[in-house]
Structure formats: C-alpha cells, structure tokens
Enzyme design. Sequence first.
Site, PDB file in Angstrom:
ATOM      1  CG  ASP A 229      11.429  19.714 -22.754  1.00 20.51           C
ATOM      2  OD1 ASP A 229      10.652  19.395 -21.815  1.00 20.51           O
ATOM      3  OD2 ASP A 229      12.256  20.634 -22.661  1.00 20.51           O
TER       4      ASP A 229
ATOM      5  CB  THR B 224       9.809  23.090 -16.115  1.00 24.88           C
ATOM      6  OG1 THR B 224      10.996  22.476 -16.625  1.00 24.88           O
ATOM      7  CG2 THR B 224       9.394  22.408 -14.820  1.00 24.88           C
TER       8      THR B 224
ATOM      9  CB  SER C 193      16.803  18.926 -14.403  1.00 18.30           C
ATOM     10  OG  SER C 193      16.595  19.043 -12.999  1.00 18.30           O
TER      11      SER C 193
ATOM     12  CE  LYS D 249       9.955   8.594 -12.202  1.00 25.15           C
ATOM     13  NZ  LYS D 249       8.513   8.309 -12.457  1.00 25.15           N
TER      14      LYS D 249
ATOM     15  CG  ASN E 258      16.386   5.700 -18.799  1.00 23.34           C
ATOM     16  OD1 ASN E 258      16.658   4.551 -18.476  1.00 23.34           O
ATOM     17  ND2 ASN E 258      15.232   6.274 -18.488  1.00 23.34           N
TER      18      ASN E 258
ATOM     19  N   GLY F  54      23.107   5.115 -20.789  1.00 28.44           N
ATOM     20  CA  GLY F  54      22.976   3.865 -21.528  1.00 28.44           C
ATOM     21  C   GLY F  54      22.856   4.098 -23.018  1.00 28.44           C
TER      22      GLY F  54
ATOM     23  CE  LYS G  76      28.406  -0.251 -21.829  1.00 21.58           C
ATOM     24  NZ  LYS G  76      27.707  -1.298 -22.609  1.00 21.58           N
TER      25      LYS G  76
ATOM     26  CE1 TYR H 110      18.009  21.391 -10.358  1.00 24.73           C
ATOM     27  CE2 TYR H 110      19.316  22.756  -8.885  1.00 24.73           C
ATOM     28  CZ  TYR H 110      18.975  22.373 -10.161  1.00 24.73           C
ATOM     29  OH  TYR H 110      19.577  22.952 -11.249  1.00 24.73           O
TER      30      TYR H 110
ATOM     31  CB  THR I  14      22.655  30.854 -16.580  1.00 18.65           C
ATOM     32  OG1 THR I  14      23.857  30.174 -16.202  1.00 18.65           O
ATOM     33  CG2 THR I  14      22.782  31.306 -18.012  1.00 18.65           C
TER      34      THR I  14
END
Length: 328
Positions: free
Chosen positions: A32, A36, A76, A92, A100, A103, A106, A146, A176
């Site tokens: 993190d 937020t 987010s 972003k 990112n 990747g 993977k 968003y 939630t």
Amino acid sequence: MKKVLITGASGFLGSHLCERFLKEGYRVIGMDNFITGDSKNISHLFNNPSFEFIEHDVSEFIKVDCDLDYILHFASPASPIDYLKIPIQTLKVGSLGTHNLLGLAKAKGARMLIASTSEVYGDPLVHPQTEDYYGNVNTIGPRGVYDEAKRFQESITMAYHRFHGLETRIVRIFNTYGPRMRLNDGRVIPAFMGQALRGEDLTVFGDGSQTRSFCYVDDQVEGIYRLLLSDYVEPVNIGNPHEITIKDFAEEIIKLTGTNQKIIYKDLPVNDPLQRQPDISLAKKILNWEPHIGRAEGMKKTFEYFQGLSNDELYKSEHKDFKNHIKK
C-alpha cells in the site's frame, strides 16, 4: 506456506483480506502507499511472522523477490470524495497498476484476482444487475474516473487471460460495510454514522428513493476467497441482494443510534446510480455462496466500531489530505 500479495492492504477491505489469508495459513505480503488507507488497519499484524508489508505505489514498477501463488489487487480509491479529489491517481491505479500486477503475476506464475465494482454498471437500466449486463456509464462524467478505471481493469485482465493464458479472477463488489471503514469518506454508511454520532441531521441526496444493497464485510471476504480458489474466470457479483431505499436506510440509522435527528435533502450528485442490487445467482451456483449476516446484525457491529472512534476522528471536518501523494 503459499504466498499471497494483497495490494491496498491498509484499506478497509484489504485489511480484512490480510487477516483472512493469515487465518487460512498463508504467508501474506501487504502492499500500500497509504493514499487512502491507514496503517492502523494492519498495525496489529506487524508482529505476525507470516505477514510482511511493503510501502509502494503499484502504479510504479513492482518488484517482489519471493515466489507468489496469488495476487489480489485491491489498491484503489473507492469513495466519491477520494476519486473526485485524486482522479488521475484513480485512473492510474486501475490502468497502470493493474498492468504492472498482471505482468508480475505472469512472471511469477501466480493467479490474480482483481477487485472490480458494481460501478461498472453505472446508473443501470437493468435491475437487478446481472454479470452479462454491459452497463450505462458516462465516460466523461465526474464519476467516470472510477467507473472507467474499473472497466479497463476488467478488460486488460481478460486480455491477459486470453492472450497469455494467465489464471485470473474478477469480483464485482457491491456496497460493502463493516469495521475499519473510514469515517466521513463520502459513502452512505460512514456518512450517516458520522452525522448521527455528532448529533447532526442526516443528509440524503435526491428524494431518497434511490436504492442500495449493503453486504457485511465478512460475507464479502468469504465470497472473494471462494472465487479466488474457484475455476471461474469471468466476472462474478458478490453482494447482498437485500435492497433498501436511502430514505428508509437513514431512518434505520436514526433508530439504531438512538438519536432524534431529522433527515435533510440535497441535490443528487451527477450520474449517481438510482438503483443498485446484485443478482447473485451465479455466485450461488459456482461458489455455493450467499450472504448470511443480515443488515441489523452487521450494522450493530459497525455502529459499535464507530462508537469507539476518538473525538478527533469523529469531528474531523476535512477528509484525508492527499497533497503529499499527488504527483505532477
């Protein structure tokens, strides 16, 4: 021990997921940048030898030295106040951040689950919302930063699954709630709770006829956990289908808190959804999942949490200051 990376680990849902995976015997790596989130949500985990924390913005290149079995992408902003104040960062983390992490998944051969949202349906023209509904979203409206970040997130995740054969899962999370929500973050429940505890009148936007369906965090985490370990790759709604109008919900809050405030009405924000109710038929079928904690029980637990906040937290009029996190 299997290893899981959880982004957005210091946030409301992320912190509960960290606890759940530790309980299940995983080694958990939380990540993190606290834009937020709040370190106090995970501070009780720092002495756990199976928990590691990395402070990092996932929109930048991500390096994790150890092997990974699973990645859960929950980084987010999730409240209107947050993503309207930091719109570029919201876009972003949904685009660059997801890219990112895909990747990374993977490279590590890990299965990745992304946290999508009911907001991909926008202000829906289909009710209740099923996973095969494409939505009604204003791409250039204030909420678009968003909504479209999450829609892109789903698209690139499915592209990685189809093109690279990556193991992916997509959860569409409906409203939630529970302990560790940030007071005054603009979402319905903490907004109402804060107003009630401060003795303020409860603010309802519009005429209060718009609906929401609230899912307690323990039920949400259980659904996410089951989806991660399932074989299903397309989006799945996880939420509580019990629908209520905002006006009726405000009256419930007044009764729960034992206060005598009035309800006051203000203009409805642009593109605010008028209906929100998940169709969870798919989750019932493939995950054998449905919520078990009713709103009365869940709200009682949530109210007890908010009652325990300090006066500084309760009466703080300004929302979290993002200026130190915003990049030019």
